[in-house]
Motif scaffolding. Structure first.
Motif, PDB file in Angstrom:
ATOM      1  N   THR A  58       0.803  -1.220   0.000  1.00 16.93           N
ATOM      2  CA  THR A  58       0.000   0.000   0.000  1.00 16.93           C
ATOM      3  C   THR A  58       0.840   1.275   0.000  1.00 16.93           C
ATOM      4  O   THR A  58       0.355   2.320  -0.419  1.00 16.93           O
ATOM      5  CB  THR A  58      -0.961   0.042   1.202  1.00 16.93           C
ATOM      6  OG1 THR A  58      -0.214  -0.043   2.410  1.00 16.93           O
ATOM      7  CG2 THR A  58      -1.962  -1.093   1.131  1.00 16.93           C
ATOM      8  N   GLN A  59       2.070   1.199   0.450  1.00 12.95           N
ATOM      9  CA  GLN A  59       2.882   2.409   0.589  1.00 12.95           C
ATOM     10  C   GLN A  59       3.829   2.671  -0.565  1.00 12.95           C
ATOM     11  O   GLN A  59       4.298   3.782  -0.727  1.00 12.95           O
ATOM     12  CB  GLN A  59       3.711   2.340   1.887  1.00 12.95           C
ATOM     13  CG  GLN A  59       2.883   2.273   3.141  1.00 12.95           C
ATOM     14  CD  GLN A  59       2.024   3.508   3.329  1.00 12.95           C
ATOM     15  OE1 GLN A  59       2.493   4.634   3.143  1.00 12.95           O
ATOM     16  NE2 GLN A  59       0.781   3.312   3.689  1.00 12.95           N
ATOM     17  N   THR A  60       4.144   1.680  -1.366  1.00 14.84           N
ATOM     18  CA  THR A  60       5.125   1.873  -2.425  1.00 14.84           C
ATOM     19  C   THR A  60       4.552   2.681  -3.581  1.00 14.84           C
ATOM     20  O   THR A  60       3.360   2.611  -3.873  1.00 14.84           O
ATOM     21  CB  THR A  60       5.666   0.520  -2.931  1.00 14.84           C
ATOM     22  OG1 THR A  60       6.754   0.777  -3.811  1.00 14.84           O
ATOM     23  CG2 THR A  60       4.611  -0.284  -3.639  1.00 14.84           C
ATOM     24  N   SER A  61       5.422   3.450  -4.197  1.00 16.81           N
ATOM     25  CA  SER A  61       5.001   4.215  -5.369  1.00 16.81           C
ATOM     26  C   SER A  61       5.657   3.674  -6.640  1.00 16.81           C
ATOM     27  O   SER A  61       5.492   4.247  -7.706  1.00 16.81           O
ATOM     28  CB  SER A  61       5.357   5.686  -5.188  1.00 16.81           C
ATOM     29  OG  SER A  61       6.756   5.845  -5.089  1.00 16.81           O
ATOM     30  N   VAL A  62       6.403   2.591  -6.501  1.00 16.65           N
ATOM     31  CA  VAL A  62       7.071   1.971  -7.643  1.00 16.65           C
ATOM     32  C   VAL A  62       6.750   0.478  -7.663  1.00 16.65           C
ATOM     33  O   VAL A  62       6.233  -0.066  -6.694  1.00 16.65           O
ATOM     34  CB  VAL A  62       8.609   2.175  -7.582  1.00 16.65           C
ATOM     35  CG1 VAL A  62       8.971   3.634  -7.667  1.00 16.65           C
ATOM     36  CG2 VAL A  62       9.185   1.556  -6.323  1.00 16.65           C
ATOM     37  N   THR A  63       7.085  -0.167  -8.754  1.00 17.23           N
ATOM     38  CA  THR A  63       6.911  -1.609  -8.849  1.00 17.23           C
ATOM     39  C   THR A  63       8.122  -2.306  -8.242  1.00 17.23           C
ATOM     40  O   THR A  63       9.256  -1.975  -8.567  1.00 17.23           O
ATOM     41  CB  THR A  63       6.768  -2.036 -10.325  1.00 17.23           C
ATOM     42  OG1 THR A  63       5.616  -1.393 -10.865  1.00 17.23           O
ATOM     43  CG2 THR A  63       6.605  -3.539 -10.448  1.00 17.23           C
TER      44      THR A  63
END
Length: 142
Positions: A68-73
């Motif tokens: 839920t917190q990541t902005s990248v793959t």
């Protein structure tokens, strides 16, 4: 998190530490098949015995936080693959350092997740590392 084709991954050797490999197996299974994956739960049961609940629940919380917190793959390899991605290596390094070098672990985690404030995920990571260590399974990078 996504499972990337192995041809698109830059890979490293699997860690020698059995505990790191157990974490990595659960990380891959939950990343690919969801938090309630029975194979990941069974691996934790076999690895920890009767004391499997705390590491399993904290592992699920960590995976939920990362997702839920990541902005990248975050690239993860298939479970049967004998090498690890750079993202998996970074996560193992964070786990190995989080209790001794929290500032360095926070910077590495921020790079991995592509965000500045990683306090919540860092707390989850610290809890997983402590759960493994308290059960006699400290995660080392080597």
């Amino acid at each position: 998190m996504t499972i990337a084709p192995t041809t698109a991954l830059t890979l490293q050797d699997m860690p020698a530490c059995d505990h790191a490999r157990l974490f990595l197996f659960a990380f891959r299974r939950m990343g690919a098949h969801g938090l309630n994956d029975a194979t990941a739960a069974h691996a934790m049961l076999r690895g920890f015995g009767k004391a499997y609940r705390r590491p399993l629940m904290l592992m699920r919380a960590l995976m939920a936080d990362v997702a839920t917190q990541t902005s990248v793959t975050i690239a993860i390899a298939p479970c049967c693959f004998s090498r690890i991605t750079h993202a998996e290596a970074a996560m193992l390094t964070v786990l190995a350092r989080v209790e001794r070098e929290p500032a360095a672990a926070a910077l590495l985690l921020a790079d991995l997740l592509g965000m500045r404030c990683v306090d919540g995920v860092l707390a989850s990571t610290t809890a997983v590392a402590a759960a493994f260590a308290d059960a006699g399974h400290p995660i080392g990078r080597g």
